[in-house]
Design a protein around this motif. Structure first.
Motif, PDB file in Angstrom:
ATOM      1  N   VAL A  40       0.855  -1.184   0.000  1.00 15.66           N
ATOM      2  CA  VAL A  40       0.000   0.000   0.000  1.00 15.66           C
ATOM      3  C   VAL A  40       0.890   1.232   0.000  1.00 15.66           C
ATOM      4  N   LYS A  43      -3.048   5.902  -0.383  1.00 13.84           N
ATOM      5  CA  LYS A  43      -4.365   5.252  -0.366  1.00 13.84           C
ATOM      6  C   LYS A  43      -4.523   4.281  -1.541  1.00 13.84           C
ATOM      7  N   THR A  44      -3.384   3.879  -2.101  1.00 11.43           N
ATOM      8  CA  THR A  44      -3.430   3.107  -3.347  1.00 11.43           C
ATOM      9  C   THR A  44      -2.712   1.763  -3.210  1.00 11.43           C
ATOM     10  N   SER A  46      -0.141  -0.617  -4.437  1.00  7.79           N
ATOM     11  CA  SER A  46       1.009  -0.321  -5.286  1.00  7.79           C
ATOM     12  C   SER A  46       1.677  -1.572  -5.860  1.00  7.79           C
ATOM     13  N   SER A 372     -12.111   2.899  -9.624  1.00  6.48           N
ATOM     14  CA  SER A 372     -11.223   3.088  -8.470  1.00  6.48           C
ATOM     15  C   SER A 372     -11.506   2.130  -7.319  1.00  6.48           C
ATOM     16  N   LYS A 373     -12.648   1.451  -7.359  1.00 10.78           N
ATOM     17  CA  LYS A 373     -13.035   0.648  -6.192  1.00 10.78           C
ATOM     18  C   LYS A 373     -13.593  -0.724  -6.590  1.00 10.78           C
ATOM     19  N   GLY A 379      -3.113   0.368  -8.462  1.00  9.77           N
ATOM     20  CA  GLY A 379      -3.643   1.670  -8.888  1.00  9.77           C
ATOM     21  C   GLY A 379      -4.999   1.974  -8.288  1.00  9.77           C
ATOM     22  N   LYS A 380      -5.664   0.935  -7.783  1.00  8.12           N
ATOM     23  CA  LYS A 380      -6.990   1.180  -7.184  1.00  8.12           C
ATOM     24  C   LYS A 380      -6.856   1.580  -5.715  1.00  8.12           C
ATOM     25  N   ASP A 381      -7.922   2.178  -5.175  1.00  8.05           N
ATOM     26  CA  ASP A 381      -7.949   2.552  -3.764  1.00  8.05           C
ATOM     27  C   ASP A 381      -7.847   1.301  -2.890  1.00  8.05           C
ATOM     28  N   VAL A 382      -7.186   1.449  -1.754  1.00  7.13           N
ATOM     29  CA  VAL A 382      -7.074   0.317  -0.828  1.00  7.13           C
ATOM     30  C   VAL A 382      -8.276   0.308   0.093  1.00  7.13           C
ATOM     31  N   THR A 410      -9.183   3.307   2.321  1.00  2.00           N
ATOM     32  CA  THR A 410      -8.278   4.275   1.691  1.00  2.00           C
ATOM     33  C   THR A 410      -6.929   4.336   2.423  1.00  2.00           C
ATOM     34  N   GLY A 411      -6.378   3.157   2.632  1.00  4.49           N
ATOM     35  CA  GLY A 411      -5.008   3.071   3.136  1.00  4.49           C
ATOM     36  C   GLY A 411      -4.872   3.155   4.638  1.00  4.49           C
TER      37      GLY A 411
END
Ligand code: NIG
Ligand code: FE
Length: 417
Positions: A40, A43-44, A46, A372-373, A379-382, A410-411
């Motif tokens: 992570v 908030k992404t 990785s 994003s979700k 690359g997507k939001d966590v 979000t991370g």
């Protein structure tokens, strides 16, 4: 090729999850990576892959390490259809229904949605916020990280705005991502009993522009049904909503085939919801316009419906199926996503994989958030949950159990106990 197969190495890593298995929900399948690791950054997501293949470079970045003890990571649940801002109780109606009085009868006698409208109009914003907060907390403990909430128990400008304002406050005060939907055309308020078109005028000419001006909802929904609004009335609401740039959703074909799904598809709706009485031609329209089918087994169960939504047709036409609690005080007072997953399998004959896709990536599609979700991809939001389970299917099988180890939104890790 999925994104996790071609990772771009991040410069910084904040968190590294190890000793886990991941059901990524990428590529319209569980897409499992066993013995996995994921990183992570902010908030992404990785990096994601096999733990033994973590690039040496990443190990030097000194992240916080989270050992998942052989648990399973799935995207946080996306709860894409709720009505959870309400006051009052309808447990008396539950008793009436157990005595054989049907939902439509209760509604015609001024109960049902109308009884909740009365209590919600009388509640202050603070009272509504307190009541709704309890429900959001329960959902958070259920592994829900993305949540849609509809208005619709106000049916006048003041109360509809009050509900939407409460939803905005919930979004501000809770870690979950919350989307608000304006459902002004949910039922005909008694003030307009003899003038339904007058109420639709109020919704289109007054309420919709105000809601837009305040920026407190992203989508517009309508209840198209003989006990609510007709097809032409629904069309009027959608025309104005589209003009103002709202996303479109519809309570369609829940109690009868009112041809709502075809209409909503013509407006490129994000989703049509319920759909027990959907016709083949309606389904074809949905497929043509890439509309997601939101299936609500809790309402089906609570209303003792017997007609199931056409799941085989959705499969044949490759219409994405989302599942949701429909949390509301009348037709579905169900606060558990895992119970809903079980119902989706038992009542609608969905597979565990379909139910899990329905509560993650397809829920995100129903909200227009799939870029994003809803899945675990670089690359997507966590937004993820670490589950203490042996296999993803346990979330459908262990009806109502919620064995959460931890939740990251979000991370950031959030305590759920
Ligand atoms: O999704 N169908 C209309 N709206 C809700 C029911 C709301 C209620 O009964 O309060 C539903 O089932
Ligand atoms: Fe609903």
């Amino acid at each position: 090729m999925t994104q996790h197969m071609k990772p771009l190495l991040p410069d910084r890593i904040d968190t590294l999850f190890i000793n886990c298995h991941v059901a990524t929900m990428a590529d319209n399948a569980l897409s499992i990576i066993e013995k996995a690791a994921l990183t992570v950054t902010g908030k992404t997501i990785s990096w994601i892959g096999k733990e033994k293949e973590i690039p040496d470079l990443l190990k030097t970045k000194d992240p916080k390490i989270i050992d998942c003890h052989n648990g399973w990571i799935l995207p946080g649940f996306v709860e894409c259809h709720t009505h959870l801002v309400w006051a009052g109780s309808r447990s008396n109606e539950f008793g009436m229904r157990l005595n054989g009085i049907i939902y439509e009868e209760i509604s015609k006698k001024g109960g049902g949605i109308f009884s909740t409208v009365k209590a919600t109009r009388n509640a202050s914003k603070d009272e509504l916020f307190t009541l709704a907060s309890k429900r959001v907390n329960v959902l958070l403990k259920q592994g829900i990280t993305i949540l849609e909430i509809k208005s619709g128990y106000g049916l006048n400008l003041k109360t509809e705005l009050k509900i939407l304002e409460v939803i905005r406050l919930l979004d501000k005060n809770f870690p979950l991502h919350i989307e608000a939907t304006f459902l002004g055309a949910h039922a005909l308020p008694s003030e307009f009993a003899n003038n339904p078109d007058g109420y639709i005028d109020l919704v289109t000419h007054t309420m919709l522009p105000k809601v837009k001006a305040q920026g407190i909802a992203t989508a517009v929904d309508t209840f198209c049904e003989p006990i609510a609004f007709t097809l032409p009335q629904t069309k009027k609401v959608f025309e104005k909503a589209k003009d103002l740039g709202f996303n479109i959703k519809l309570h369609a074909e829940q109690l009868s085939n009112s041809y709502g799904a075809a209409l909503a598809s013509g407006f490129n709706a994000l989703s049509c919801d319920h759909l027990e009485y959907l016709s083949l031609s309606g389904a074809k329209k949905m497929a043509q316009h890439n509309v997601t089918a939101v299936l609500l087994p809790g309402a089906f169960y609570f209303l003792k419906e017997t007609k199931k939504p056409p799941v085989d047709t959705f499969r044949d036409l490759k219409i994405p199926m989302a599942v949701s609690t429909d949390l509301n005080p009348g037709s579905s007072p169900v606060h558990s996503m895992t119970l809903i997953l079980n119902m989706a399998c038992m009542l609608f004959d969905m597979t565990c994989e379909e139910a899990l896709l329905g509560s993650t990536i397809n829920g995100a599609k129903a909200l227009g958030l799939e870029q994003s979700k809803g899945s675990i991809e670089v690359g997507k939001d966590v937004d993820l949950v670490v589950w203490d389970i042996d296999t993803p299917a346990d979330l459908c099988y262990l009806a109502g159990l919620t064995p959460i180890d931890r939740v990251m939104i979000t991370g950031r890790i959030h305590q759920t106990t």
